[in-house]
Design an enzyme around this catalytic site. Sequence first.
Site, PDB file in Angstrom:
ATOM      1  CB  SER A  32     -68.379 -21.482  -5.593  1.00 25.80           C
ATOM      2  OG  SER A  32     -67.057 -21.195  -6.005  1.00 25.80           O
TER       3      SER A  32
ATOM      4  CG  ASP B 179     -59.436 -21.828 -14.503  1.00 30.06           C
ATOM      5  OD1 ASP B 179     -59.716 -21.205 -15.547  1.00 30.06           O
ATOM      6  OD2 ASP B 179     -58.277 -21.925 -14.062  1.00 30.06           O
TER       7      ASP B 179
ATOM      8  CG  HIS C 232     -62.984 -13.747 -15.959  1.00 31.46           C
ATOM      9  ND1 HIS C 232     -62.134 -12.682 -16.103  1.00 31.46           N
ATOM     10  CD2 HIS C 232     -62.468 -14.496 -14.945  1.00 31.46           C
ATOM     11  CE1 HIS C 232     -61.130 -12.781 -15.225  1.00 31.46           C
ATOM     12  NE2 HIS C 232     -61.321 -13.876 -14.511  1.00 31.46           N
TER      13      HIS C 232
END
Length: 290
Positions: free
Chosen positions: A253, A90, A147
């Site tokens: 991040s 995301d 991911h």
Amino acid sequence: MTHWFKRTLLTLLPHHALSRAVQWSARCPRFPLRRTLTRWFIRHYRVDMAEAVETNPDAYPDFNRFFTRPLRPEARPIVAQPGQIACPSDGALSQLGDIEGARIFQAKGHRYSLVELLGGSEARAQPFSGGAFATTYLSPGDYHRVHMPLTGRLQEMVYIPGRLFSVSPDYTEAVPNLFTRNERVACIFQTEAGPMAVVLVGAIFVGSIETVWAGEITPPRGKAITVTPYPASDSVIELQTGEELGRFNMGGSTIIVLFGPGCVTWEPGFGPGTRVQFGQRLGHMTRATH
């Protein structure tokens, strides 16, 4: 606030000391006002707890467990068509496009070295020279697990020590070579589209990066680049598209994904500021290597 002032102020801060203090607080079950902080965080960042496996914010034993909460599988459908590239997290796209030789676009007026990003090795960087990159910024309120963009076999993991500058959009414009100055972990995979790198870039208050195969990489903070090879002769680590690769503990991040030249095409209409969710289509392969 001018770019010069921002850069000077952030340079003077004790990045790692501040990050270690935040890390300790976030993992302390008895931290004062923990539940109050968690509920404020949900309101302030508009966190949708209905997407989480555990929807009750008071059920998390510490703030970091809440921050790295897993999502329900149905909350993030993963691309299913062969050859599609999944978004690794995301967040918001910071930049994406072509790698200009061995230089990657950071922000207006700033480019940084592909070789330095990957730990200073010309051989490691060469397969990505002239290829494609996508940079995603994760704000504090985003889901912070990372991911796989494409099924791949792990070949190498590289820990590169550095500072912990903020990676928010304001600072990517203010701090030259930001992503090559910050502490980071580069994961190199072999995929159907050829070599793929997923680089997890730390930031201030992000003093901990984990991978699913090695656990917590930082801290403790090292002073030397550490290269861990994963030869095919050993137990093969292969992760499928959309499978969890790692996570950031606390803070905002950045993730940078790299492919070689002519291997992928990014989704039309995507650009700086585009909001994305992990699992959605980021692009597609333009050719397979085997």
